[in-house]
Write an enzyme that holds these catalytic residues in place. Sequence first.
Site, PDB file in Angstrom:
ATOM      1  N   HIS A   1     -27.994 113.897  18.774  1.00 23.29           N
ATOM      2  CA  HIS A   1     -26.589 113.565  18.534  1.00 23.29           C
ATOM      3  C   HIS A   1     -25.876 114.557  17.601  1.00 23.29           C
ATOM      4  CE1 HIS A   1     -23.168 110.978  18.544  1.00 23.29           C
ATOM      5  NE2 HIS A   1     -23.247 110.669  17.269  1.00 23.29           N
TER       6      HIS A   1
ATOM      7  N   SER B   1     -18.649 112.374  17.811  1.00 21.43           N
ATOM      8  CA  SER B   1     -19.062 110.976  17.921  1.00 21.43           C
ATOM      9  C   SER B   1     -17.845 110.040  17.876  1.00 21.43           C
ATOM     10  CB  SER B   1     -20.060 110.677  16.803  1.00 21.43           C
ATOM     11  OG  SER B   1     -20.769 109.525  17.101  1.00 21.43           O
TER      12      SER B   1
ATOM     13  N   ASP C   1     -29.387 113.257  23.206  1.00 19.70           N
ATOM     14  CA  ASP C   1     -28.644 112.314  22.357  1.00 19.70           C
ATOM     15  C   ASP C   1     -28.947 110.878  22.778  1.00 19.70           C
ATOM     16  OD1 ASP C   1     -26.812 110.884  20.883  1.00 19.70           O
ATOM     17  OD2 ASP C   1     -25.121 112.200  21.325  1.00 19.70           O
TER      18      ASP C   1
HETATM   19  C1  LIG Z   1     -22.675 104.282  19.445  1.00 17.84           C
HETATM   20  S1  LIG Z   1     -22.306 105.676  18.629  1.00 17.84           S
HETATM   21  C2  LIG Z   1     -21.046 105.380  17.548  1.00 17.84           C
HETATM   22  C3  LIG Z   1     -20.518 106.536  16.830  1.00 17.84           C
HETATM   23  C4  LIG Z   1     -21.469 107.038  15.783  1.00 17.84           C
HETATM   24  N1  LIG Z   1     -21.781 105.969  14.926  1.00 17.84           N
HETATM   25  C5  LIG Z   1     -22.999 105.763  14.575  1.00 17.84           C
HETATM   26  O1  LIG Z   1     -23.946 106.446  14.839  1.00 17.84           O
HETATM   27  C6  LIG Z   1     -20.833 108.131  14.956  1.00 17.84           C
HETATM   28  O2  LIG Z   1     -19.639 108.275  14.917  1.00 17.84           O
HETATM   29  N2  LIG Z   1     -21.657 108.868  14.227  1.00 17.84           N
HETATM   30  C7  LIG Z   1     -21.168 109.824  13.292  1.00 17.84           C
HETATM   31  C8  LIG Z   1     -21.592 109.599  11.871  1.00 17.84           C
HETATM   32  O3  LIG Z   1     -22.715 109.035  11.651  1.00 17.84           O
HETATM   33  C9  LIG Z   1     -21.483 111.228  13.681  1.00 17.84           C
HETATM   34  O4  LIG Z   1     -20.819 112.115  13.134  1.00 17.84           O
HETATM   35  O5  LIG Z   1     -22.355 111.480  14.499  1.00 17.84           O
END
Ligand SMILES: CSCC[C@H](NC=O)C(=O)N[C@@H](CO)C(=O)O
Length: 764
Positions: free
Chosen positions: A739, A619, A707
């Site tokens: 995701h 992510s 996702d």
């Molecule tokens: C638009 S997505 C942004 C990245 C995401 N943030 C929020 O969901 C992200 O980095 N998520 C992390 C931690 O929650 C993950 O490891 O999936």
Amino acid sequence: MFCPANCVTEFPCELYHVSHKVITSPDYIAKIYREQSQYPSLSRADVGPVITSQYGGSYSNISTEWTQQDLERNEIVKFCRQYIVFHDNKSIVYSGPSGNCTEIKGELLSQDSPSGEMKAVMRECSIKGEEKQFLEIWHRNRKIKSLNLTELKKHGKVYEDDQFGCLVWSHSETHLLYVAEKKRPKAESYFQSGSESTLLVDEDEVMKSAKKEDSVKGDQFVYYEDWGETLVTKATPVLCILDIEGNNVSVLESIPDSISPGQAFWAPNDTGVVFVGWWHEPFRLGLKYCRNRSTADANSFTMLCVFLYARSSLFYVDLTGGKCERLSSDSAAVCSPRLSPDLCRIVYLECEVYGPHQQCNKLCMYDWYTKKTTVVVDVVKRAKEDGFTGIYSTVLSHQCWSADSQRVLVSCAQKSRKDLIVVDTSTDQVTSLTSKSNMGSWCLLTIHRDLMVVSCSSPNCPPSLRVGFLPVSGSEDEMSWVTLEEAQTQPEIDWQILSFTPPPEEDNSQYPGLDYEAILLKPKDVTEKTKLPLIVNPHGGPHSVIVAEWLLSPAVFCSVGFGVLLVNYRGSIGYGQDSILSLPGNVGTQDVKDVQFAVESVLKQGGFDREKVVVTGGSHGGFLACHLIGQYPDFYKACAARNPVINLASMIGSTDIPDWCMVEAGFDYKTNTLLSPAMLEQMLNKSPIKHVTQVKAPVLLALGEDDRRVPNKQGLEYYKSLKAFNVPVRLLWYPDNNHSLSKVDAESDGFMNIVLWLIQHLSL
Ligand SMILES: CSCC[C@H](NC=O)C(=O)N[C@@H](CO)C(=O)O
């Protein structure tokens, strides 16, 4: 199983440790993964009423729930185990398990009644191939009620999630409260065969017929907005009450249409219901992200992050008059309301709306009788002398009050550790119960009459179960724990927390002087001359944190022979609100440089081979991994990314949290902002795709078909660009995964592919 270092003793052997080769045999690696994935995580504990035995001693039964990967069945199994604790209400005299483990199947939710006499279970099962939901009441050794909620047709599916869902007994034990999807009218086509209305000529007859069928013509393809990633089946929650005696379910009608209710409980005296209401106009934003278990980044079992940024308030709906009133501010985000044992006060967490998706929270307290709200713990900008960095937990334990209704227990990140904190609501004083322990992470499962049940772990030690009585106020230093379920420390893993001060040129002028940390895992007992390969792993979020707890993938990587560096760059939670606020607008630079500086510092200490450094992340962690291979193309020799953010400008129109793209790119978010070319340009400039022409490191991408957070089109965009520039790339596509890529087969397959990809491209 013989040693991969080619001796003939059982693995792991002395020769393996001395020569310290990385294990490269896929079968060995799979064996280690299988073994280490068998350490279960604690998900829940309940303490029963205090019982006085015929010999005069008191005891309490503790029931615990655990989860574990079952690689053979390809599922995460949930099981329970009971313990008995003899005590004198102040200290534990004797304790032990009172039976073996039993698997729990089909339970969506369950709850003991306040007296402990009964248990309610929300169950899902398949009858002749059709999914049905039942609400069961158990008393002593039998099931005394089983209500088929599906047949009753008062509402849609019951919410079992921890964002909205609940199952709560009234204080009188006569009613049960839960959340379900609002019943949708049946929709059909104007041209449905057998539809008599087309044959009816009289308009009245047509109306009557439509009413009787309770169906709406032409609504078959109407779009229902949902609550986003992991909540895709949830659109319009309603509060439901079962009158147990009368077998009657009623849906509360008096909640405003613009609000989605959840996290509900009974008000004192059962006069009404208190709940959190999320405003969903003008549209819903993805609400949460939960339980990250993916392998492309380090976070394994216990990282639970429920986002707290969408506008929400505490409400009370009166059950006699139906009046619904707001109890907290209408311009903040709240969650986790918890009623004190004396039924006089409610504590809850509150923070700013929009902005970074996880921030430092306030702990607020609402007095039921004076109707006054006080802030018990405020936002902490930077830690003071006491070291307390603020409250970052986004879920309070369901039972978190001391028996005298004075103190509240919170487990939350304090820099790279997760500590158990006691807040005295009369003095506002905050004390840590665990900061001096050598375990890296402590999590409160429950507290009942001051008997606490906790789970604790470290990067080299899987979760263990402990109990202890909360010392009287002022004597928190005297806390002593009794272990109910010991976990085996992994002798081959060493870990430490490292601290970094950014070089002067990287200091943030608006938020100067911020430090950050990283957790380093290393195989133990390596000779001084050994140079280990290093996996760099920045977490996602970016406003989350990796705490020093048991993490499956890093533990296996380490057992295989890699060092693992988990970086909590500036912007992570747990370090004060200033650190969080330093990052929005600076993503792709400040966070990238923090990670690189941490890696360079670790390499300077020796022990790692600077020609064998690789990067992984998921992510936003994938965003950083892809930035790092673009900005430092000769440094990283391979990369693996899970559902990475690749291009903020192309993602804003398709993610469930478009506000995230705006905020992290440095803009204020409003639901009615119209994007300008300049804004899109800024987003593009902060994205990894900007550096794709520089990339040399072979990239492994792992994408989830479903996702909603970072749509897989992001990864595909990168894949095509890498192919166009002749960079080796392999894409793993996981159907039926969102995701987190957390289905058992996706997680285990992802791990194996990543480790073998790294081994291949490091020529190990
Ligand atoms: C638009 S997505 C942004 C990245 C995401 N943030 C929020 O969901 C992200 O980095 N998520 C992390 C931690 O929650 C993950 O490891 O999936």
